[in-house]
Design an enzyme around this catalytic site. Sequence first.
Site, short mmCIF file in Angstrom:
data_model
loop_
_atom_site.label_atom_id
_atom_site.label_comp_id
_atom_site.label_asym_id
_atom_site.label_seq_id
_atom_site.Cartn_x
_atom_site.Cartn_y
_atom_site.Cartn_z
N HIS A 1 0.85 -1.19 0.00
CA HIS A 1 0.00 0.00 0.00
C HIS A 1 0.88 1.24 0.00
O HIS A 1 1.93 1.26 0.61
CB HIS A 1 -0.91 0.02 1.24
CG HIS A 1 -2.08 0.91 1.06
ND1 HIS A 1 -2.03 2.25 1.34
CD2 HIS A 1 -3.32 0.67 0.60
CE1 HIS A 1 -3.20 2.80 1.08
NE2 HIS A 1 -4.01 1.86 0.62
N ASP B 1 -7.98 -5.15 -0.64
CA ASP B 1 -8.42 -6.00 -1.76
C ASP B 1 -8.10 -7.48 -1.56
O ASP B 1 -8.56 -8.31 -2.36
CB ASP B 1 -7.74 -5.52 -3.05
CG ASP B 1 -8.26 -4.14 -3.43
OD1 ASP B 1 -7.43 -3.23 -3.62
OD2 ASP B 1 -9.48 -3.97 -3.48
C1 SDX Z 1 -5.98 0.20 -3.30
O1 SDX Z 1 -4.26 4.69 -2.12
C2 SDX Z 1 -5.20 4.02 -1.56
O2 SDX Z 1 -5.67 4.32 -0.49
C3 SDX Z 1 -5.71 2.84 -2.40
C4 SDX Z 1 -6.75 1.98 -1.72
C5 SDX Z 1 -8.02 2.75 -1.48
O3 SDX Z 1 -8.76 2.38 -0.54
O4 SDX Z 1 -8.33 3.64 -2.30
O5 SDX Z 1 -6.27 1.49 -0.47
C6 SDX Z 1 -7.14 0.80 -2.59
O6 SDX Z 1 -5.67 0.60 -4.39
C7 SDX Z 1 -5.18 -0.84 -2.58
C8 SDX Z 1 -3.95 -1.32 -3.43
C9 SDX Z 1 -4.47 -2.37 -4.43
N1 SDX Z 1 -3.37 -2.76 -5.35
C10 SDX Z 1 -2.76 -3.93 -5.23
O7 SDX Z 1 -2.97 -4.74 -4.33
C11 SDX Z 1 -1.75 -4.21 -6.34
C12 SDX Z 1 -0.49 -4.83 -5.72
N2 SDX Z 1 0.17 -3.80 -4.91
C13 SDX Z 1 1.19 -3.01 -5.55
O8 SDX Z 1 1.06 -2.79 -6.89
C14 SDX Z 1 1.70 -1.88 -4.69
O9 SDX Z 1 1.83 -2.33 -3.42
C15 SDX Z 1 0.96 -0.58 -4.67
C16 SDX Z 1 0.70 -0.06 -6.02
C17 SDX Z 1 -0.30 -0.71 -3.92
C18 SDX Z 1 1.86 0.40 -3.95
O10 SDX Z 1 3.03 0.44 -4.74
P1 SDX Z 1 4.28 1.20 -4.24
O11 SDX Z 1 3.92 2.56 -3.81
O12 SDX Z 1 5.39 1.04 -5.21
O13 SDX Z 1 4.63 0.36 -2.94
P2 SDX Z 1 5.91 0.63 -2.15
O14 SDX Z 1 6.57 1.92 -2.53
O15 SDX Z 1 5.56 0.42 -0.74
O16 SDX Z 1 6.86 -0.57 -2.68
C19 SDX Z 1 8.03 -0.78 -1.94
C20 SDX Z 1 8.68 -1.99 -2.54
C21 SDX Z 1 9.02 -1.85 -4.02
O17 SDX Z 1 10.15 -2.66 -4.21
P3 SDX Z 1 11.64 -1.92 -4.08
O18 SDX Z 1 11.67 -0.89 -5.16
O19 SDX Z 1 11.73 -1.33 -2.69
O20 SDX Z 1 12.65 -3.06 -4.29
O21 SDX Z 1 7.80 -3.14 -2.46
C22 SDX Z 1 7.57 -3.65 -3.76
C23 SDX Z 1 7.85 -2.51 -4.71
O22 SDX Z 1 8.23 -3.04 -5.97
N3 SDX Z 1 6.17 -4.05 -3.80
C24 SDX Z 1 5.74 -5.28 -4.07
C25 SDX Z 1 4.35 -5.23 -3.95
N4 SDX Z 1 3.98 -3.99 -3.63
C26 SDX Z 1 5.11 -3.26 -3.53
N5 SDX Z 1 6.42 -6.40 -4.39
C27 SDX Z 1 5.64 -7.51 -4.60
N6 SDX Z 1 4.27 -7.53 -4.52
C28 SDX Z 1 3.62 -6.42 -4.19
N7 SDX Z 1 2.30 -6.43 -4.12
#
Ligand code: SDX
Length: 394
Positions: A271, A328
């Site tokens: 998130h 989700d």
């Molecule tokens: C919603 O904003 C909101 O409030 C949204 C929401 C709402 O109520 O409106 O809460 C609803 O959209 C929830 C999110 C739903 N999406 C997913 O579940 C899709 C999977 N999640 C990811 O795509 C991701 O976690 C995001 C898009 C939600 C957040 O992405 P970020 O901002 O890049 O996450 P981060 O900066 O915390 O990531 C840090 C690290 C990164 O790796 P590094 O660059 O540090 O090596 O964690 C990795 C990311 O690549 N990472 C994941 C991951 N999510 C982040 N790796 C594997 N699986 C994942 N799901």
Amino acid sequence: KTGHVVLDPAFVNTASTSSSICFIDGEQGILRYRGIPIEQLGEKSTFVEVAYLLIYGHLPSRTELARFSTLLTRHSLIHEDMKHFYEGYPSTAHPMAILSSMVCSLSSFYPEAMDADNREMVDITIARLLSKVRTIAAFSYKKSIGQPFVYPQNSLSYCANFLNMMFSVPAEPYEIDEDIVKVLNLLLILHADHEQNCSTSTVRLVGSAKANLFASIAAGICALWGPLHGGANQEVVEMLDEIRKDGGDVSKFVKLAKDKSSGFKLMGFGHRVYKNYDPRAKLIKVAADKVLSKLGIKDPLLDIARKLEEAALSDPYFVERRLYPNVDFYSGIIYRALGFPTNMFTVMFALGRLPGWIAHWKEQNENASTKIGRPRQIYTGATETNYISLEERS
Ligand code: SDX
């Protein structure tokens, strides 16, 4: 404890706007609507009451709630001409495409909604929108399965009416189960608002140009459809089913998610704000257990989801990055158990988020100092250069 939220200066510099609607503490995993914790609202309130709280800023009195509920009951029909729109869609049309276009088209039937400064008109537009989205969503489902549209019933509560439009058929009535109605209220409450997420920011940006409520919400629906945002609940169930078909070895998928080159992410995990367990996911996980045992359903995807969560939360990659299940991760398991097809899951998210979108549009619209959203950019393109004629180009 003093009721004042002290903001870290670094945070203030990144905040895009101020709002009094919803409070999130991503470190502590806290979510409050107008100051009230979602845990209390989920247990004691209804979606209609929470919609009123978010939009009008306080829990409604008995009279206010009765008036609001009556408005929602009496505005559930869509214009008969709008029914013909469905004839143009293929049965394979994604219901989010139908929802966004039908919501935007409401502005053609209620031109008075154009006047965003007429508070009385805004209130009736809000009621129309909150009420009709159920009908639009249910009709899109009926269209996709070739069943006749079921009209709203004024005798039913907000959520019961929607379930009836979704699942009843002319050949036999749909039996309303109050426990299921309660779970649907909980799910919609937990999705109702979430600060400046992608879709809410979209609604605020479009609304800042004084676009009418229907058009602004239609834009938010399109943003929510994205698989990294609201579309994730559909992707989670598809991912869990893929793991099931692959033999259920969750460690293989955890490993894949750690390999950046794979492009695979654990859907429903991580998130932008929560660096702790999403409080909504906690409540939805408990509800999933309750619903499946009440319905006597043994869904292998729930077992896989639990194993996947356990494997990820014990893996340093996820622990170091503070990646937890988000809203989700478990919601689709419940929607599946209630009989919703996967392509309706994001529509359910939109139905839940609607009051939050409306509240943010209204808050911004009533804030006279609001300027039109116009983000600047950091230009990284070519410095000044001259035109090269076609003959001179290689
Ligand atoms: C919603 O904003 C909101 O409030 C949204 C929401 C709402 O109520 O409106 O809460 C609803 O959209 C929830 C999110 C739903 N999406 C997913 O579940 C899709 C999977 N999640 C990811 O795509 C991701 O976690 C995001 C898009 C939600 C957040 O992405 P970020 O901002 O890049 O996450 P981060 O900066 O915390 O990531 C840090 C690290 C990164 O790796 P590094 O660059 O540090 O090596 O964690 C990795 C990311 O690549 N990472 C994941 C991951 N999510 C982040 N790796 C594997 N699986 C994942 N799901």
